[in-house]
Design a protein around this motif. Structure first.
Motif, mmCIF file in Angstrom:
data_model
loop_
_atom_site.group_PDB
_atom_site.id
_atom_site.type_symbol
_atom_site.label_atom_id
_atom_site.label_comp_id
_atom_site.label_asym_id
_atom_site.label_seq_id
_atom_site.Cartn_x
_atom_site.Cartn_y
_atom_site.Cartn_z
ATOM 1 N N ILE A 260 0.845 -1.203 0.000
ATOM 2 C CA ILE A 260 0.000 0.000 0.000
ATOM 3 C C ILE A 260 0.874 1.245 0.000
ATOM 4 O O ILE A 260 0.589 2.222 -0.704
ATOM 5 C CB ILE A 260 -0.947 -0.023 1.221
ATOM 6 N N GLY A 261 1.947 1.214 0.785
ATOM 7 C CA GLY A 261 2.851 2.364 0.808
ATOM 8 C C GLY A 261 3.395 2.672 -0.570
ATOM 9 O O GLY A 261 3.371 3.827 -1.027
ATOM 10 N N VAL A 262 3.865 1.628 -1.281
ATOM 11 C CA VAL A 262 4.426 1.844 -2.619
ATOM 12 C C VAL A 262 3.353 2.373 -3.570
ATOM 13 O O VAL A 262 3.587 3.299 -4.353
ATOM 14 C CB VAL A 262 5.044 0.543 -3.161
ATOM 15 N N ASN A 263 2.136 1.803 -3.468
ATOM 16 C CA ASN A 263 1.067 2.249 -4.359
ATOM 17 C C ASN A 263 0.726 3.711 -4.126
ATOM 18 O O ASN A 263 0.535 4.476 -5.083
ATOM 19 C CB ASN A 263 -0.175 1.381 -4.157
ATOM 20 N N LEU A 264 0.649 4.119 -2.853
ATOM 21 C CA LEU A 264 0.377 5.531 -2.547
ATOM 22 C C LEU A 264 1.465 6.418 -3.122
ATOM 23 O O LEU A 264 1.199 7.489 -3.669
ATOM 24 C CB LEU A 264 0.300 5.728 -1.035
ATOM 25 N N PHE A 265 2.708 5.954 -3.004
ATOM 26 C CA PHE A 265 3.827 6.732 -3.533
ATOM 27 C C PHE A 265 3.659 6.945 -5.036
ATOM 28 O O PHE A 265 3.853 8.050 -5.541
ATOM 29 C CB PHE A 265 5.139 6.009 -3.236
ATOM 30 N N ILE A 266 3.270 5.877 -5.750
ATOM 31 C CA ILE A 266 3.136 6.007 -7.204
ATOM 32 C C ILE A 266 2.006 6.964 -7.554
ATOM 33 O O ILE A 266 2.130 7.801 -8.447
ATOM 34 C CB ILE A 266 2.893 4.629 -7.850
ATOM 35 N N VAL A 267 0.875 6.863 -6.825
ATOM 36 C CA VAL A 267 -0.235 7.785 -7.107
ATOM 37 C C VAL A 267 0.219 9.221 -6.893
ATOM 38 O O VAL A 267 -0.093 10.122 -7.685
ATOM 39 C CB VAL A 267 -1.448 7.456 -6.213
ATOM 40 N N SER A 268 0.991 9.442 -5.836
ATOM 41 C CA SER A 268 1.380 10.810 -5.508
ATOM 42 C C SER A 268 2.295 11.412 -6.569
ATOM 43 O O SER A 268 2.375 12.630 -6.696
ATOM 44 C CB SER A 268 2.074 10.838 -4.151
ATOM 45 N N ILE A 269 2.982 10.559 -7.342
ATOM 46 C CA ILE A 269 3.853 11.082 -8.404
ATOM 47 C C ILE A 269 3.040 11.848 -9.446
ATOM 48 O O ILE A 269 3.460 12.891 -9.939
ATOM 49 C CB ILE A 269 4.600 9.912 -9.081
ATOM 50 N N GLY A 270 1.837 11.330 -9.755
ATOM 51 C CA GLY A 270 1.052 11.947 -10.824
ATOM 52 C C GLY A 270 0.357 13.233 -10.404
ATOM 53 O O GLY A 270 -0.144 13.964 -11.248
ATOM 54 N N TYR A 271 0.353 13.506 -9.094
ATOM 55 C CA TYR A 271 -0.409 14.660 -8.602
ATOM 56 C C TYR A 271 0.287 15.970 -8.966
ATOM 57 O O TYR A 271 1.503 16.112 -8.831
ATOM 58 C CB TYR A 271 -0.574 14.562 -7.093
ATOM 59 N N ILE A 272 -0.498 16.939 -9.428
ATOM 60 C CA ILE A 272 0.020 18.272 -9.721
ATOM 61 C C ILE A 272 -0.864 19.268 -8.984
ATOM 62 O O ILE A 272 -2.103 19.155 -9.012
ATOM 63 C CB ILE A 272 0.000 18.561 -11.234
ATOM 64 N N GLU A 273 -0.249 20.222 -8.321
ATOM 65 C CA GLU A 273 -0.999 21.261 -7.579
ATOM 66 C C GLU A 273 -1.977 21.962 -8.524
ATOM 67 O O GLU A 273 -1.589 22.435 -9.594
ATOM 68 C CB GLU A 273 0.011 22.258 -7.000
ATOM 69 N N LYS A 274 -3.248 22.032 -8.147
ATOM 70 C CA LYS A 274 -4.312 22.677 -8.927
ATOM 71 C C LYS A 274 -4.477 22.054 -10.318
ATOM 72 O O LYS A 274 -4.914 22.714 -11.263
ATOM 73 C CB LYS A 274 -4.065 24.176 -9.068
ATOM 74 N N GLY A 275 -4.113 20.794 -10.461
ATOM 75 C CA GLY A 275 -4.268 20.129 -11.759
ATOM 76 C C GLY A 275 -5.711 19.728 -11.999
ATOM 77 O O GLY A 275 -6.497 19.582 -11.065
ATOM 78 N N LEU A 276 -6.078 19.562 -13.266
ATOM 79 C CA LEU A 276 -7.447 19.194 -13.616
ATOM 80 C C LEU A 276 -7.555 17.691 -13.811
ATOM 81 O O LEU A 276 -6.553 17.001 -13.995
ATOM 82 C CB LEU A 276 -7.862 19.902 -14.908
ATOM 83 N N VAL A 277 -8.796 17.219 -13.794
ATOM 84 C CA VAL A 277 -9.033 15.811 -14.112
ATOM 85 C C VAL A 277 -8.619 15.579 -15.564
ATOM 86 O O VAL A 277 -8.996 16.368 -16.439
ATOM 87 C CB VAL A 277 -10.521 15.469 -13.939
ATOM 88 N N PRO A 278 -7.842 14.548 -15.868
ATOM 89 C CA PRO A 278 -7.315 14.405 -17.225
ATOM 90 C C PRO A 278 -8.344 13.910 -18.231
ATOM 91 O O PRO A 278 -8.163 12.870 -18.859
ATOM 92 C CB PRO A 278 -6.171 13.416 -17.046
ATOM 93 N N ILE A 279 -9.450 14.620 -18.359
ATOM 94 C CA ILE A 279 -10.480 14.265 -19.348
ATOM 95 C C ILE A 279 -10.825 15.529 -20.126
ATOM 96 O O ILE A 279 -11.094 16.571 -19.521
ATOM 97 C CB ILE A 279 -11.752 13.722 -18.660
ATOM 98 N N LEU A 280 -10.809 15.417 -21.446
ATOM 99 C CA LEU A 280 -11.207 16.569 -22.260
ATOM 100 C C LEU A 280 -12.727 16.688 -22.224
ATOM 101 O O LEU A 280 -13.445 15.722 -22.496
ATOM 102 C CB LEU A 280 -10.731 16.391 -23.700
ATOM 103 N N SER A 281 -13.251 17.860 -21.849
ATOM 104 C CA SER A 281 -14.703 18.041 -21.806
ATOM 105 C C SER A 281 -15.037 19.397 -22.425
ATOM 106 O O SER A 281 -14.163 20.096 -22.935
ATOM 107 C CB SER A 281 -15.194 17.978 -20.357
ATOM 108 N N SER A 282 -16.321 19.788 -22.377
ATOM 109 C CA SER A 282 -16.700 21.064 -22.990
ATOM 110 C C SER A 282 -16.071 22.239 -22.246
ATOM 111 O O SER A 282 -15.789 23.283 -22.826
ATOM 112 C CB SER A 282 -18.225 21.184 -22.996
ATOM 113 N N GLU A 283 -15.844 22.061 -20.892
ATOM 114 C CA GLU A 283 -15.186 23.152 -20.161
ATOM 115 C C GLU A 283 -13.674 23.123 -20.354
ATOM 116 O O GLU A 283 -13.052 24.122 -20.709
ATOM 117 C CB GLU A 283 -15.515 23.036 -18.671
#
Lengths: 480, 116
Positions: B35-58
């Motif tokens: 679980i520790g390693v998995n959390l670490f990997i998720v945290s790598i992708g995080y960007i401050e004030k980043g958006l959900v990576p889906i293209l939408s009308s907004e």
């Protein structure tokens, strides 16, 4: 031919055989023969080729890579697997219900050899690992279960550390493609300290399966307690994939400073393995520790990193795979026929079963590096290329060879010593074991005594170990 | 910040692997480390004030600041693998218990189950 079939066909057949239990042995045979033929087919052409999977272009999606090194290692692994299946297919209850596991292990080993993506490699390592834990359980006694559990714990912690290393490297490089990362590394775009951390984690992770010294506590238990066919596959086919992948990954995306650690660990593995093998009293545990020593030798040469050392490393991997295949099958055969494999009960085996004695002797001599055999060419190449620059190579190799020759000769002499107890009948080796053993022994002698031109394939492989991957990466980035 | 905690979790898991004597507890420790390693990997992708990576009308331009979706895909795979390994390990523990009558490392060594 697209090499993805080498992974897809065994996986598909394994899926079918979970539903069709009755024909699962034949499906295993089918996938083994397909992979052996396809592996040989791949080795006819040369050069580096990359195949992207799923329509995503290479640095973004997963791709498979075939280099000159893969073109040697892949056929060797697949053909040895095929031989292991042939020897055991006719025996009742040799496979039991594990033919699905063997088929999956075949698919994952091919995946490990072919993939050019770090995370994909992790997935295949886990699949190969799960298959190996199940194979380690196949022994008759409860001890094999304990050994398998030990293997599972070490293997899972190892792959966890490898995953952490991949994550660190991904955070720095922004890609998981080995070629793309290798290009960034060779251009000096990555921070050296980050790379050092990730290479240390990867060395620990891949070191478990490659039997490096602090991580190899599982080897003796698994190799001595599990069933004959499982040991044969784990000791001869698995190392081909695992050690070559270790060297491929560490050379392509590892830090130069980490290679010093690889040298130290490799030397420790060789010396500890040989010394413990020396004091073993039965044949199978001798062979288990000798496997540790042989992988240490191959990995130590990877740490040296020159083209000659890498060539010698590839030759040693193949020499070990072919020779250990013969040694372990002779050992399984004698354990079945004589009930034991300690020194005294092997007395006179060379006269009771002359062919078994002959192929055992040839393989043992090739492993210990006597002239006329492939092992000698590999060790000679490593020593002669580094005698003036790096004195540690000849010292380690010669020291290891001295110990090896001593204990292997003890077993060879035992085979030809008269047996003191009651008269024993002549043994007749099964035809398929005899044929395969003679073929493998003949290959060892042929490669050991042939001219330099035949060995060009090996030096091409040594060259390809790093250069091909980086060149491919350069082309990729240029093309994007 | 969460990266330090995830590495701490991994360290706790590895401590458990080194200190526990019961096979089931070893597997629990392994899961904690995972679980520790998995959390670490998720945290790598995080960007401050980043958006959900889906293209939408907004969010309809690919030049916007999206978080990295790849680590999440990797973690999903590694969670599945972790579940598989845990199941296999528990099955092996059951067979060990059947044949040896114990799942304690000290007792297994006493009964000659695991040398060294």
């Amino acid at each position: 031919m697209n090499p993805v079939w080498l992974i897809a066909v065994p996986l598909a057949l394994a899926f079918i055989s979970t539903f069709a239990n009755r024909i699962s042995n034949w499906l295993l045979f089918l996938s083994a023969i397909f992979n052996a033929v396809a592996g040989i087919f791949l080795s006819f052409s040369s050069g580096t080729a990359s195949y992207s999977i799923g329509g995503w272009r290479s640095p973004f999606g997963i791709d498979l890579i075939v280099t000159d090194a893969t073109r040697i290692l892949l056929p060797v692994a697949n053909i040895l697997f095929f031989f292991a299946v042939i020897i055991h297919l006719s025996k009742k209850r040799a496979l039991e219900k594990f033919s699905v596991v063997y088929t999956i292990s075949l698919a994952s080993l091919n995946g490990i050899l072919l993939t050019n993506d770090l995370f994909n490699l992790f997935v295949f390592l886990e699949i190969a690992g799960v298959a190996a834990y199940l194979l380690a359980m196949t022994g008759k006694e409860g001890e094999s279960k304990v050994a398998a559990f030990k293997y599972l714990l070490l293997g899972s912690v190892g792959s966890l550390l490898y995953l952490l290393g991949v994550a660190v490297l991904y955070a720095a490089a922004g890609t998981l493609n080995i070629s793309a990362i290798a290009t960034k590394v060779s251009d000096g775009l990555l921070n050296g300290d980050v790379m050092l951390v990730s290479s240390l984690l990867m060395i620990a992770g891949l070191g478990v399966e490659s039997k490096l010294v602090p991580f190899n506590g599982w080897v003796p238990g698994v190799f001595t307690k599990s069933s004959n066919m499982a040991t044969l596959v784990l000791a001869s086919v698995y190392p081909v994939a695992m050690i070559s992948t270790f060297s491929r990954v560490i050379l392509a995306v590892g830090d130069r400073r980490a290679l010093d650690l690889v040298i130290v660990l490799g030397v420790a593995t060789v010396l500890i393995g040989e010394v413990i093998a020396f004091k073993q009293r039965n044949l199978r545990s001798t062979l288990a520790y000798s496997s540790i020593a042989q992988s240490g030798l191959a990995i130590f040469l990877v740490g040296i990193g020159t083209v000659e050392a890498l060539t010698a490393s590839v030759m040693l991997i193949i020499n070990n795979a072919l020779a250990k295949f013969v040694l372990f099958s002779v050992d399984s055969y004698t354990t079945e026929e004589l009930g034991a494999d300690d020194l005294e009960s092997l007395y006179g085996l060379g006269r009771m079963a002359p062919v078994a004695g002959l192929i055992f002797t040839v393989s043992a001599l090739s492993i210990s590096g006597m002239p006329l055999f492939l092992g000698f060419r590999a060790k000679l190449l490593a020593i002669s290329s580094s005698f003036e620059s790096l004195l540690v190579v000849p010292i380690v190799i010669l020291l290891a060879a001295a110990i090896e020759i001593t204990y292997y000769f003890r077993w060879i002499f035992a085979l030809y010593r008269p047996y003191k107890g009651e008269e024993r009948a002549r043994l007749s080796l099964p035809l398929e074991l005899m044929a395969i053993g003679v073929v493998l022994a003949a290959i060892l002698v042929f490669l050991g005594s042939s001219s330099h031109e035949t060995l060009m394939a090996f030096s091409k492989a040594g060259n390809a170990m790093v250069d091909a991957i980086i060149t491919l990466g350069k082309n990729l980035i240029g093309g994007v | 910040m969460i990266q330090y905690f995830s590495l701490l979790l991994t360290a706790i898991g590895i401590y458990g692997l080194l200190s526990q004597k019961n096979l089931v507890k070893l597997i629990v420790s392994l899961n904690i480390a995972e679980i520790g390693v998995n959390l670490f990997i998720v945290s790598i992708g995080y960007i401050e004030k980043g958006l959900v990576p889906i293209l939408s009308s907004e969010n309809n331009s690919s030049t916007l600041l999206f978080v990295d979706p790849l680590p999440q895909a990797l973690v999903l795979t590694s969670i599945v693998i972790g579940v598989g390994i845990t199941a296999l390990a528990l099955a092996i523990i059951v067979t060990i218990n059947h044949s040896k009558g114990t799942i304690d490392i000290d007792e297994l060594i006493e009964r000659g189950g695991a040398e060294e």
